[in-house]
Enzyme design. Structure first.
Site, PDB file in Angstrom:
ATOM      1  CE  LYS A   1     -11.855 -37.283 -12.081  1.00  0.00           C
ATOM      2  NZ  LYS A   1     -10.804 -37.368 -11.055  1.00  0.00           N
TER       3      LYS A   1
ATOM      4  NE  ARG B   1     -16.405 -40.347 -15.062  1.00  0.00           N
ATOM      5  CZ  ARG B   1     -16.240 -39.877 -13.822  1.00  0.00           C
ATOM      6  NH1 ARG B   1     -17.276 -39.483 -13.112  1.00  0.00           N
ATOM      7  NH2 ARG B   1     -15.029 -39.808 -13.288  1.00  0.00           N
TER       8      ARG B   1
ATOM      9  CG  HIS C   1     -16.429 -30.671 -15.984  1.00  0.00           C
ATOM     10  ND1 HIS C   1     -16.952 -30.093 -14.848  1.00  0.00           N
ATOM     11  CD2 HIS C   1     -15.249 -31.222 -15.611  1.00  0.00           C
ATOM     12  CE1 HIS C   1     -16.117 -30.269 -13.837  1.00  0.00           C
ATOM     13  NE2 HIS C   1     -15.073 -30.954 -14.276  1.00  0.00           N
TER      14      HIS C   1
ATOM     15  CE  LYS D   1     -16.292 -32.348  -8.876  1.00  0.00           C
ATOM     16  NZ  LYS D   1     -16.058 -32.544 -10.314  1.00  0.00           N
ATOM     17  N   PRO D   2     -18.762 -31.482  -3.831  1.00  0.00           N
ATOM     18  CG  PRO D   2     -17.135 -30.375  -2.584  1.00  0.00           C
ATOM     19  CD  PRO D   2     -17.391 -31.614  -3.364  1.00  0.00           C
TER      20      PRO D   2
ATOM     21  CG  ASN E   1     -19.332 -31.238 -11.783  1.00  0.00           C
ATOM     22  OD1 ASN E   1     -18.122 -31.410 -11.869  1.00  0.00           O
ATOM     23  ND2 ASN E   1     -20.160 -31.523 -12.774  1.00  0.00           N
TER      24      ASN E   1
ATOM     25  NE  ARG F   1     -21.779 -22.447  -6.637  1.00  0.00           N
ATOM     26  CZ  ARG F   1     -20.456 -22.513  -6.655  1.00  0.00           C
ATOM     27  NH1 ARG F   1     -19.826 -23.230  -5.753  1.00  0.00           N
ATOM     28  NH2 ARG F   1     -19.759 -21.881  -7.568  1.00  0.00           N
TER      29      ARG F   1
ATOM     30  CG  HIS G   1      -8.957 -28.693 -13.679  1.00  0.00           C
ATOM     31  ND1 HIS G   1      -9.561 -29.295 -12.596  1.00  0.00           N
ATOM     32  CD2 HIS G   1      -8.792 -27.388 -13.341  1.00  0.00           C
ATOM     33  CE1 HIS G   1      -9.729 -28.388 -11.643  1.00  0.00           C
ATOM     34  NE2 HIS G   1      -9.271 -27.224 -12.078  1.00  0.00           N
TER      35      HIS G   1
END
Length: 156
Positions: free
Chosen positions: A35, A38, A40, A69-70, A72, A113, A147
């Site tokens: 994840k 995918r 980042h 998604k706000p 990334n 953003r 993360h």
């Protein structure tokens, strides 16, 4: 005679069902490391100033399904270099955990953003390219990023 054979196979049947019950939930489920990749990693991504980069990538990487998604960040470095961050400077994560690491050198990144007023399903993003240190949380065996915690400017 037939009953004895059936009873002899019962433990085997129970074992097979237990194994299937244990393995099945993990089938098809994306690992935290996958994840992270995918969401980042874009090692092959160009660093052109394409204003639609974030709109395209967020959609392509399934981060606009059901919601926008706000924020990334995409990292434009080889995966092995990002994985190496897990063995660099240990820092405290934003959530207080102790498994975050800061890259020893700056990396090429793109911040995405969500623009104000943008609403699902028409997610629109502002694209900004930067060169910053990244902070990632790591776990597992092998110890890999799971993360993206933050990016920070050079402190020199």
């Amino acid at each position: 005679m037939a009953l004895e054979k059936s009873l002899a196979l019962l433990p085997l049947l129970v074992l097979v069902l237990l194994v299937l019950g244990w393995v099945q939930p993990s089938l098809g489920k994306e690992s935290r490391a996958k994840k992270f990749q995918r969401q980042h990693m874009d090692s092959d991504g160009s660093l052109s100033s394409n204003p639609t980069y974030c709109n395209n990538m967020m959609r392509r990487r399934n981060m606009t399904q059901g919601w926008c998604k706000p924020v990334n960040t995409f990292v434009h470095e080889p995966l092995v270099d990002v994985q190496d961050v897990c063995f660099q400077e240990n820092v405290t994560c934003k959530n207080g955990q102790a498994n975050c690491y800061k890259s020893s050198s700056s990396m090429h990144i793109t911040d995405c953003r969500l623009t104000s007023g943008s609403r699902y399903p028409n997610c629109a993003y502002q694209t900004s390219q930067k060169e910053r240190h990244i902070i990632v949380a790591c776990e597992g065996n092998p110890y890999v990023p799971v993360h993206f915690d933050a990016s920070v400017e050079d402190s020199t």
